[in-house]
Scaffold this motif. Structure first.
Motif, PDB file in Angstrom:
ATOM      1  N   SER A 247      52.024  18.510  -5.409  1.00  0.00           N
ATOM      2  CA  SER A 247      51.844  18.737  -3.980  1.00  0.00           C
ATOM      3  C   SER A 247      51.215  17.531  -3.292  1.00  0.00           C
ATOM      4  N   GLN A 248      50.297  16.835  -3.971  1.00  0.00           N
ATOM      5  CA  GLN A 248      49.650  15.682  -3.358  1.00  0.00           C
ATOM      6  C   GLN A 248      50.623  14.514  -3.209  1.00  0.00           C
ATOM      7  N   ARG A 249      51.449  14.305  -4.235  1.00  0.00           N
ATOM      8  CA  ARG A 249      52.436  13.220  -4.145  1.00  0.00           C
ATOM      9  C   ARG A 249      53.491  13.532  -3.092  1.00  0.00           C
ATOM     10  N   ALA A 250      53.913  14.791  -2.996  1.00  0.00           N
ATOM     11  CA  ALA A 250      54.874  15.184  -1.971  1.00  0.00           C
ATOM     12  C   ALA A 250      54.272  15.045  -0.572  1.00  0.00           C
ATOM     13  N   GLY A 251      52.966  15.327  -0.438  1.00  0.00           N
ATOM     14  CA  GLY A 251      52.298  15.110   0.840  1.00  0.00           C
ATOM     15  C   GLY A 251      52.243  13.644   1.202  1.00  0.00           C
ATOM     16  N   LEU A 252      52.070  12.786   0.197  1.00  0.00           N
ATOM     17  CA  LEU A 252      52.077  11.341   0.449  1.00  0.00           C
ATOM     18  C   LEU A 252      53.463  10.879   0.896  1.00  0.00           C
ATOM     19  N   LEU A 253      54.518  11.465   0.308  1.00  0.00           N
ATOM     20  CA  LEU A 253      55.873  11.133   0.734  1.00  0.00           C
ATOM     21  C   LEU A 253      56.074  11.495   2.201  1.00  0.00           C
ATOM     22  N   LEU A 254      55.538  12.639   2.614  1.00  0.00           N
ATOM     23  CA  LEU A 254      55.634  13.036   4.015  1.00  0.00           C
ATOM     24  C   LEU A 254      54.855  12.072   4.896  1.00  0.00           C
ATOM     25  N   ALA A 255      53.734  11.560   4.402  1.00  0.00           N
ATOM     26  CA  ALA A 255      52.971  10.569   5.164  1.00  0.00           C
ATOM     27  C   ALA A 255      53.757   9.278   5.330  1.00  0.00           C
ATOM     28  N   VAL A 256      54.449   8.833   4.266  1.00  0.00           N
ATOM     29  CA  VAL A 256      55.301   7.646   4.357  1.00  0.00           C
ATOM     30  C   VAL A 256      56.413   7.873   5.381  1.00  0.00           C
ATOM     31  N   TRP A 257      57.003   9.055   5.350  1.00  0.00           N
ATOM     32  CA  TRP A 257      58.013   9.444   6.343  1.00  0.00           C
ATOM     33  C   TRP A 257      57.452   9.311   7.762  1.00  0.00           C
ATOM     34  N   SER A 258      56.228   9.788   7.956  1.00  0.00           N
ATOM     35  CA  SER A 258      55.610   9.717   9.280  1.00  0.00           C
ATOM     36  C   SER A 258      55.287   8.283   9.682  1.00  0.00           C
ATOM     37  N   VAL A 259      54.755   7.497   8.751  1.00  0.00           N
ATOM     38  CA  VAL A 259      54.399   6.109   9.065  1.00  0.00           C
ATOM     39  C   VAL A 259      55.629   5.304   9.471  1.00  0.00           C
ATOM     40  N   SER A 260      56.745   5.526   8.786  1.00  0.00           N
ATOM     41  CA  SER A 260      57.951   4.751   9.080  1.00  0.00           C
ATOM     42  C   SER A 260      58.526   5.090  10.450  1.00  0.00           C
ATOM     43  N   GLN A 261      58.106   6.199  11.022  1.00  0.00           N
ATOM     44  CA  GLN A 261      58.565   6.530  12.366  1.00  0.00           C
ATOM     45  C   GLN A 261      57.916   5.663  13.440  1.00  0.00           C
ATOM     46  N   ILE A 262      56.740   5.140  13.159  1.00  0.00           N
ATOM     47  CA  ILE A 262      55.939   4.495  14.204  1.00  0.00           C
ATOM     48  C   ILE A 262      56.618   3.263  14.801  1.00  0.00           C
ATOM     49  N   PRO A 263      57.046   2.268  13.999  1.00  0.00           N
ATOM     50  CA  PRO A 263      57.689   1.115  14.628  1.00  0.00           C
ATOM     51  C   PRO A 263      58.969   1.463  15.362  1.00  0.00           C
TER      52      PRO A 263
END
Length: 423
Positions: A247-263
């Motif tokens: 669950s923690q690694r999958a949450g990190l994947l979702l964070a990467v998904w969110s970060v890549s949206q910013i630029p």
């Protein structure tokens, strides 16, 4: 400051514009955080409460469907109480809903989701009106700015949801903690709202522009991009947990998904605004999303780059979709009231699709025992968005936005079809 003191108003206007922007960014940071903090905890919630995937998806769907209700009601509420005042109250609802979700049971989890979803829907529409009224000359950049603020909040929420739950002793505490930044943002916004002098007091009161062609096209665009965004927001982490991720690694994947949206959210609207190539950039971003979806479906965890590549492609494509949809509305509407009405229709329809999307995906997961049929829902939404992009096209902001509907003698959408000029 009074309207009878124009010299003083002119002196303070530049500072007020900057202050309004900063206040908007503080409020916007709360408009996805509470939603993004739930998916990394979804499997834990299911296990703790003993609920199905469909019921777990209903929690997110309830919030998003109330976002639709808030979007439809937002223009009227802003006209009645003032957009700035109503905006603060809307984010207050987000804080209240987060507090309600702090009780670990299904009923308050859904009830709190309804409250915060209503607040988010209202705030999204009211923000577009404030941008049109106070930052129209840089609508693309301003829209990208507050969408980025939303994404930063979502990124932080998805990354720390599991650690906060562990540290505070339960998933309900992790959901409730998002009341704190919401309340702080409202406290910051209240004195700003009191000092704002509305600039479109003479604008006509416009109801939802159901007969306006461009408004309907914008609604189809938002339906597609919102269904894809919230579908992945809800099910990206559970999808990879089904492939053996923690669950923690999958949450990190979702964070990467969110970060890549910013630029993408920050740069793409500005690039589209620069030469008015909205269709080109919208199709490029949609292509990135489709590539990520097909990659996750056909090769979930490729060698070397892993699933992080698909998360980045999805984030880039979905990060640009929402601000591009709001930017084209800001271009083609003549004042804040018209912008709020058009965005109210577009976001309302979009959130209806987005609310039904995660729920349908959850039901398909329960029925089929896998995610293939659920991910097909994402591809259908992509086809809907593609059709809307081609219909909206690249008409410049100084061209008529749409033709009035035949037989509309009452003229229900005054101002929406009036030409406006590029800033």
């Amino acid at each position: 400051m009074t309207a009878s003191d124009p010299d003083r108003a002119r002196t303070r206007r530049p500072a007020r514009t900057v202050t309004v922007l900063l206040g908007m960014l503080a409020l916007a940071a709360n408009l996805r955080a509470a939603l993004a903090g739930y998916p990394p905890l979804l499997e834990t919630v299911r296990s703790d409460l003993g609920i199905s995937a469909g019921a777990a998806g209903l929690v997110q769907a309830a919030a998003i469907l109330m976002m639709a209700a808030g979007s439809f009601a937002g223009p009227a509420l802003g006209t009645r109480f003032g957009r700035e005042r109503a905006l603060g109250a809307s984010v207050g609802l987000v804080g209240l809903g987060s507090i309600v979700r702090g009780y670990p049971a299904l009923a308050p989890l859904i009830g709190g989701s309804l409250l915060l979803g209503l607040g988010i829907g209202l705030a999204g529409v009211l923000l577009t009106g404030v941008v049109k009224e106070h930052l129209a000359a840089r609508a693309g950049a301003a829209t990208g700015g507050y969408v980025v603020s939303m994404m930063v909040g979502a990124t932080v929420a998805s990354a720390i949801a599991v650690p906060v739950a562990v540290g505070l002793g339960g998933w309900s505490f992790s959901l409730a903690v998002w009341a704190v930044p919401a309340v702080l943002a409202v406290v910051v916004w209240i004195p700003i709202a009191r000092r704002i002098v509305p600039r479109d007091q003479a604008a006509p009161r416009i109801r939802l522009p159901l007969r306006d062609r461009f408004a309907r096209q914008a609604a189809c665009f938002q339906a597609g991009t919102s269904a894809m965004f919230y579908g992945w927001l809800t099910w990206l982490s559970p999808y990879y947990q089904s492939h053996g991720w923690s669950s923690q690694r999958a949450g990190l994947l979702l964070a990467v998904w969110s970060v890549s949206q910013i630029p993408a959210a920050l740069l793409t609207p500005a690039l589209a605004e620069r030469r008015y190539r909205w269709r080109f950039w919208s199709l490029v971003m949609l292509g990135s999303c489709v590539a990520g979806t097909l990659g996750a479906l056909l090769l979930p965890d490729p060698p070397v780059v892993g699933a992080w590549l698909w998360a980045v492609l999805l984030g880039i494509g979905l990060g640009a979709g929402f601000p591009l949809g709001l930017t084209v509305i800001a271009w083609r509407t003549p004042h804040g009231a018209a912008s709020a009405a058009t965005s109210g229709l577009a976001l309302g329809v979009g959130y209806l699709a987005a609310g039904l999307g995660p729920l349908l995906m959850g039901l398909l997961i329960d029925v089929t025992g896998g995610f293939a049929a659920a991910l097909a829902v994402i591809l259908v939404a992509a086809a809907l968005e593609a059709g809307a992009i081609l219909r909206i096209g690249d008409r410049r902001p100084d061209a008529p936005t749409a033709e009035p509907a035949d037989g509309d003698a009452a003229g229900p959408d005054p101002g929406l079809t009036a030409p406006r000029h590029a800033p």
